[in-house]
Design a protein around this motif. Structure first.
Motif, PDB file in Angstrom:
ATOM      1  N   ALA A 229      89.337  -2.663  37.068  1.00  0.00           N
ATOM      2  CA  ALA A 229      90.203  -1.864  36.200  1.00  0.00           C
ATOM      3  C   ALA A 229      90.040  -2.338  34.755  1.00  0.00           C
ATOM      4  O   ALA A 229      89.653  -3.477  34.505  1.00  0.00           O
ATOM      5  CB  ALA A 229      91.663  -2.006  36.641  1.00  0.00           C
ATOM      6  N   SER A 230      90.328  -1.433  33.817  1.00  0.00           N
ATOM      7  CA  SER A 230      90.101  -1.776  32.408  1.00  0.00           C
ATOM      8  C   SER A 230      91.258  -1.291  31.542  1.00  0.00           C
ATOM      9  O   SER A 230      91.991  -0.375  31.902  1.00  0.00           O
ATOM     10  CB  SER A 230      88.787  -1.167  31.916  1.00  0.00           C
ATOM     11  OG  SER A 230      88.846   0.248  32.002  1.00  0.00           O
ATOM     12  N   GLN A 231      91.384  -1.936  30.385  1.00  0.00           N
ATOM     13  CA  GLN A 231      92.367  -1.539  29.387  1.00  0.00           C
ATOM     14  C   GLN A 231      91.755  -0.436  28.506  1.00  0.00           C
ATOM     15  O   GLN A 231      90.533  -0.240  28.478  1.00  0.00           O
ATOM     16  CB  GLN A 231      92.727  -2.748  28.512  1.00  0.00           C
ATOM     17  CG  GLN A 231      93.466  -3.858  29.235  1.00  0.00           C
ATOM     18  CD  GLN A 231      94.961  -3.632  29.260  1.00  0.00           C
ATOM     19  OE1 GLN A 231      95.434  -2.556  28.884  1.00  0.00           O
ATOM     20  NE2 GLN A 231      95.702  -4.636  29.720  1.00  0.00           N
ATOM     21  N   PRO A 232      92.585   0.292  27.740  1.00  0.00           N
ATOM     22  CA  PRO A 232      92.035   1.220  26.745  1.00  0.00           C
ATOM     23  C   PRO A 232      91.132   0.471  25.759  1.00  0.00           C
ATOM     24  O   PRO A 232      91.303  -0.723  25.519  1.00  0.00           O
ATOM     25  CB  PRO A 232      93.288   1.789  26.055  1.00  0.00           C
ATOM     26  CG  PRO A 232      94.363   1.644  27.063  1.00  0.00           C
ATOM     27  CD  PRO A 232      94.055   0.394  27.842  1.00  0.00           C
ATOM     28  N   ARG A 233      90.189   1.188  25.184  1.00  0.00           N
ATOM     29  CA  ARG A 233      89.151   0.550  24.375  1.00  0.00           C
ATOM     30  C   ARG A 233      89.737  -0.252  23.222  1.00  0.00           C
ATOM     31  O   ARG A 233      89.352  -1.410  22.998  1.00  0.00           O
ATOM     32  CB  ARG A 233      88.189   1.613  23.829  1.00  0.00           C
ATOM     33  CG  ARG A 233      87.018   1.024  23.017  1.00  0.00           C
ATOM     34  CD  ARG A 233      86.094   2.130  22.545  1.00  0.00           C
ATOM     35  NE  ARG A 233      86.780   3.078  21.673  1.00  0.00           N
ATOM     36  CZ  ARG A 233      86.968   2.880  20.361  1.00  0.00           C
ATOM     37  NH1 ARG A 233      86.531   1.777  19.774  1.00  0.00           N
ATOM     38  NH2 ARG A 233      87.572   3.802  19.637  1.00  0.00           N
ATOM     39  N   LEU A 234      90.673   0.325  22.450  1.00  0.00           N
ATOM     40  CA  LEU A 234      91.229  -0.388  21.305  1.00  0.00           C
ATOM     41  C   LEU A 234      92.013  -1.618  21.738  1.00  0.00           C
ATOM     42  O   LEU A 234      91.944  -2.683  21.110  1.00  0.00           O
ATOM     43  CB  LEU A 234      92.121   0.551  20.492  1.00  0.00           C
ATOM     44  CG  LEU A 234      91.402   1.691  19.769  1.00  0.00           C
ATOM     45  CD1 LEU A 234      92.403   2.585  19.028  1.00  0.00           C
ATOM     46  CD2 LEU A 234      90.375   1.126  18.787  1.00  0.00           C
ATOM     47  N   VAL A 235      92.768  -1.474  22.840  1.00  0.00           N
ATOM     48  CA  VAL A 235      93.532  -2.615  23.346  1.00  0.00           C
ATOM     49  C   VAL A 235      92.589  -3.710  23.835  1.00  0.00           C
ATOM     50  O   VAL A 235      92.806  -4.911  23.603  1.00  0.00           O
ATOM     51  CB  VAL A 235      94.473  -2.164  24.477  1.00  0.00           C
ATOM     52  CG1 VAL A 235      95.214  -3.357  25.070  1.00  0.00           C
ATOM     53  CG2 VAL A 235      95.464  -1.129  23.964  1.00  0.00           C
ATOM     54  N   GLU A 236      91.508  -3.303  24.499  1.00  0.00           N
ATOM     55  CA  GLU A 236      90.539  -4.278  25.003  1.00  0.00           C
ATOM     56  C   GLU A 236      89.884  -5.045  23.865  1.00  0.00           C
ATOM     57  O   GLU A 236      89.700  -6.265  23.946  1.00  0.00           O
ATOM     58  CB  GLU A 236      89.487  -3.551  25.838  1.00  0.00           C
ATOM     59  CG  GLU A 236      88.471  -4.470  26.489  1.00  0.00           C
ATOM     60  CD  GLU A 236      87.473  -3.695  27.318  1.00  0.00           C
ATOM     61  OE1 GLU A 236      86.336  -3.495  26.836  1.00  0.00           O
ATOM     62  OE2 GLU A 236      87.845  -3.282  28.440  1.00  0.00           O
ATOM     63  N   GLU A 237      89.536  -4.350  22.781  1.00  0.00           N
ATOM     64  CA  GLU A 237      88.929  -5.027  21.634  1.00  0.00           C
ATOM     65  C   GLU A 237      89.906  -6.005  20.985  1.00  0.00           C
ATOM     66  O   GLU A 237      89.520  -7.103  20.558  1.00  0.00           O
ATOM     67  CB  GLU A 237      88.454  -3.991  20.624  1.00  0.00           C
ATOM     68  CG  GLU A 237      87.269  -3.157  21.120  1.00  0.00           C
ATOM     69  CD  GLU A 237      86.878  -2.090  20.121  1.00  0.00           C
ATOM     70  OE1 GLU A 237      87.577  -1.973  19.082  1.00  0.00           O
ATOM     71  OE2 GLU A 237      85.877  -1.378  20.365  1.00  0.00           O
ATOM     72  N   ALA A 238      91.181  -5.602  20.909  1.00  0.00           N
ATOM     73  CA  ALA A 238      92.184  -6.499  20.331  1.00  0.00           C
ATOM     74  C   ALA A 238      92.370  -7.747  21.195  1.00  0.00           C
ATOM     75  O   ALA A 238      92.453  -8.873  20.689  1.00  0.00           O
ATOM     76  CB  ALA A 238      93.517  -5.766  20.177  1.00  0.00           C
ATOM     77  N   LEU A 239      92.402  -7.557  22.506  1.00  0.00           N
ATOM     78  CA  LEU A 239      92.512  -8.700  23.407  1.00  0.00           C
ATOM     79  C   LEU A 239      91.281  -9.592  23.332  1.00  0.00           C
ATOM     80  O   LEU A 239      91.369 -10.815  23.467  1.00  0.00           O
ATOM     81  CB  LEU A 239      92.729  -8.215  24.837  1.00  0.00           C
ATOM     82  CG  LEU A 239      94.088  -7.563  25.127  1.00  0.00           C
ATOM     83  CD1 LEU A 239      94.081  -6.900  26.501  1.00  0.00           C
ATOM     84  CD2 LEU A 239      95.199  -8.591  25.039  1.00  0.00           C
ATOM     85  N   GLY A 240      90.119  -8.989  23.108  1.00  0.00           N
ATOM     86  CA  GLY A 240      88.900  -9.787  22.940  1.00  0.00           C
ATOM     87  C   GLY A 240      88.964 -10.673  21.711  1.00  0.00           C
ATOM     88  O   GLY A 240      88.518 -11.828  21.736  1.00  0.00           O
ATOM     89  N   LYS A 241      89.529 -10.170  20.627  1.00  0.00           N
ATOM     90  CA  LYS A 241      89.677 -10.986  19.412  1.00  0.00           C
ATOM     91  C   LYS A 241      90.659 -12.132  19.640  1.00  0.00           C
ATOM     92  O   LYS A 241      90.461 -13.247  19.158  1.00  0.00           O
ATOM     93  CB  LYS A 241      90.139 -10.107  18.264  1.00  0.00           C
ATOM     94  CG  LYS A 241      89.093  -9.090  17.816  1.00  0.00           C
ATOM     95  CD  LYS A 241      89.608  -8.212  16.697  1.00  0.00           C
ATOM     96  CE  LYS A 241      88.547  -7.186  16.278  1.00  0.00           C
ATOM     97  NZ  LYS A 241      89.045  -6.302  15.196  1.00  0.00           N
ATOM     98  N   GLN A 242      91.724 -11.838  20.393  1.00  0.00           N
ATOM     99  CA  GLN A 242      92.664 -12.914  20.723  1.00  0.00           C
ATOM    100  C   GLN A 242      91.995 -13.974  21.593  1.00  0.00           C
ATOM    101  O   GLN A 242      92.229 -15.183  21.411  1.00  0.00           O
ATOM    102  CB  GLN A 242      93.888 -12.335  21.435  1.00  0.00           C
ATOM    103  CG  GLN A 242      94.950 -13.378  21.756  1.00  0.00           C
ATOM    104  CD  GLN A 242      96.125 -12.798  22.515  1.00  0.00           C
ATOM    105  OE1 GLN A 242      96.175 -11.594  22.796  1.00  0.00           O
ATOM    106  NE2 GLN A 242      97.093 -13.637  22.848  1.00  0.00           N
ATOM    107  N   ALA A 243      91.152 -13.532  22.519  1.00  0.00           N
ATOM    108  CA  ALA A 243      90.445 -14.478  23.378  1.00  0.00           C
ATOM    109  C   ALA A 243      89.497 -15.359  22.569  1.00  0.00           C
ATOM    110  O   ALA A 243      89.371 -16.562  22.831  1.00  0.00           O
ATOM    111  CB  ALA A 243      89.682 -13.729  24.467  1.00  0.00           C
TER     112      ALA A 243
END
Length: 408
Positions: A229-243
């Motif tokens: 399962a995946s998050q929406p694209r913008l949310v996923e990119e934001a979470l990637g920056k936090q990671a």
């Protein structure tokens, strides 16, 4: 007899001197700098402080530059627990008023009335104190590294489960260089799907891996291309920056822990007690350094092995009143030494047949795992006290004699 109490603060310190009748002889406020320390030493010398007849000093901390200056001579410095000092304060007034000069007077009176009940700071060598600094810092860095790794793992569970599946078979998980390099290359699932075998092989080599690279690259590629399962694209990119932000903190924590580990090993092996400590089963360089850091090398610090066991929290404590009688574990202890003792006892089970047999006997008598571990630690730290006092190495047959050896 004259006693000194010092109320420690960040910017200044309040000093009080009293005689053996409790009469206040002098009080002074000094600054926390070299000039203030000189003023304090001059004040003590004015009232008879010499190398042969030092004035005992009570202070609510056992570290810092002020304590280092006070310990430079032969004087006794007593580090009084602030909670204990608060109880003594009630003996001098019931209004519950509090002031820095008053606290300094309370500390001086603690020594006047109950000095035999308190321990001075141990006379450890400079090398032992340096090992204590490094061992505690390495332990803190290890805990900090694991805390950040847990935060990163919780974040990855929210949007990137493939990364957790990819590192599930690796020891130390996110703290491994391979895991950190992979996350830097692909902080989001969308980027991980596009990774090629060449990129994965290069990443593993860059992290220092030298064996099984081809098979591991194929495994990682299959995991990243699995169905998740995946998050929406913008949310996923934001979470990637936090990671990535957490990943930078994790890399710094890993680097600090590794550097401190090397420093601990270098210093610990120079100490004359290192050979005795590492001769015990379950004690390596890092864990042995933690034990030495808390026990110290002052042979007169503990009157007997029972004092060390109580300090480590391995000895039970008895609470008896009337018909009530309870024997339980000790809550007030040196937490760092107690934590090292738990790891020590757990590691000794595989390297010492006698320790393993002792643990199993305690379990058969009804002890829970933690109680049996604590009982084993209690026995082994008593043996360590004996070996350090006598300068002897650990002997399995002496520490855990068999029935045949005992009969002989």
């Amino acid at each position: 007899m004259i006693y000194c109490g010092i109320d420690w603060a960040e910017k200044h310190h309040d000093v009080a001197l009293i005689d053996d009748t409790g009469q206040l002889l002098a009080k002074r406020r000094i600054t926390d700098d070299a000039a203030g320390y000189r003023l304090l030493l001059d004040l003590l010398a004015e009232y008879g402080d010499t190398q042969d007849t030092p004035i005992p000093i009570a202070i609510e901390t056992g570290r810092g530059l002020l304590v280092a200056v006070l310990r430079s001579g032969k004087g006794q410095v007593f580090a009084i627990n602030p909670m204990a000092a608060a109880r003594y304060r009630d003996r001098h007034g019931v209004s519950r008023k509090k002031s820095d000069p008053g606290d300094a007077l309370v500390l001086a009176n603690i020594l006047r009335t109950d000095m035999p009940m308190h321990r001075p700071l141990p006379a450890d060598t400079d090398l032992a104190r340096a090992i204590a600094v490094l061992a505690r810092a390495q332990q803190d860095a290890t805990w900090n590294r694991q805390q950040i790794a847990n935060q990163l793992r919780s974040l990855l569970r929210e949007y990137y489960p493939a990364a957790l599946d990819a590192i599930a078979t690796w020891t130390n998980g996110l703290c491994r260089p391979e895991a950190r390099e992979l996350l830097k290359l692909a902080p989001t699932p969308a980027q991980a799907v596009r990774l090629t075998r060449v990129q994965l092989r290069s990443t593993l080599k860059r992290a220092g891996r030298s064996r099984g690279i081809e098979a591991e690259a194929n495994r990682l590629r299959e995991v990243f291309r699995g169905e998740y399962a995946s998050q929406p694209r913008l949310v996923e990119e934001a979470l990637g920056k936090q990671a990535l932000a957490l990943l930078r903190q994790l890399e710094a924590a890993c680097l600090a822990a590794d550097e401190l580990t090397e420093a601990v090993e270098e210093s610990f092996l120079q100490h004359p007690d290192a050979e005795v400590i590492v001769s015990f089963p379950g004690l390596g360089v890092q864990l042995g350094a933690r034990v030495l850091a808390e026990v110290g090398d002052d042979r007169e610090r503990f009157a007997d092995a029972r004092g060390l066991k109580a300090y480590a929290g391995s000895a039970p404590v008895t609470r008896a009143s009337g018909k009530k009688h309870h024997v339980g574990r000790r809550m007030v202890k040196n937490d760092r030494l107690n934590h090292a003792g738990y790891l020590w006892a757990f590691s000794a089970l595989r390297s010492s047949p006698g320790a393993d047999a002792h643990y199993r006997r305690r379990r058969e008598r009804g002890d829970w795992h933690a109680a049996a571990q604590r009982h084993l630690f209690n026995r082994m730290i008593g043996q360590l006290y004996h070996c350090l006092q006598k300068g002897e190495l650990f002997d399995e047959l002496v520490a855990f004699p068999t029935k045949t050896a005992a009969a002989a």
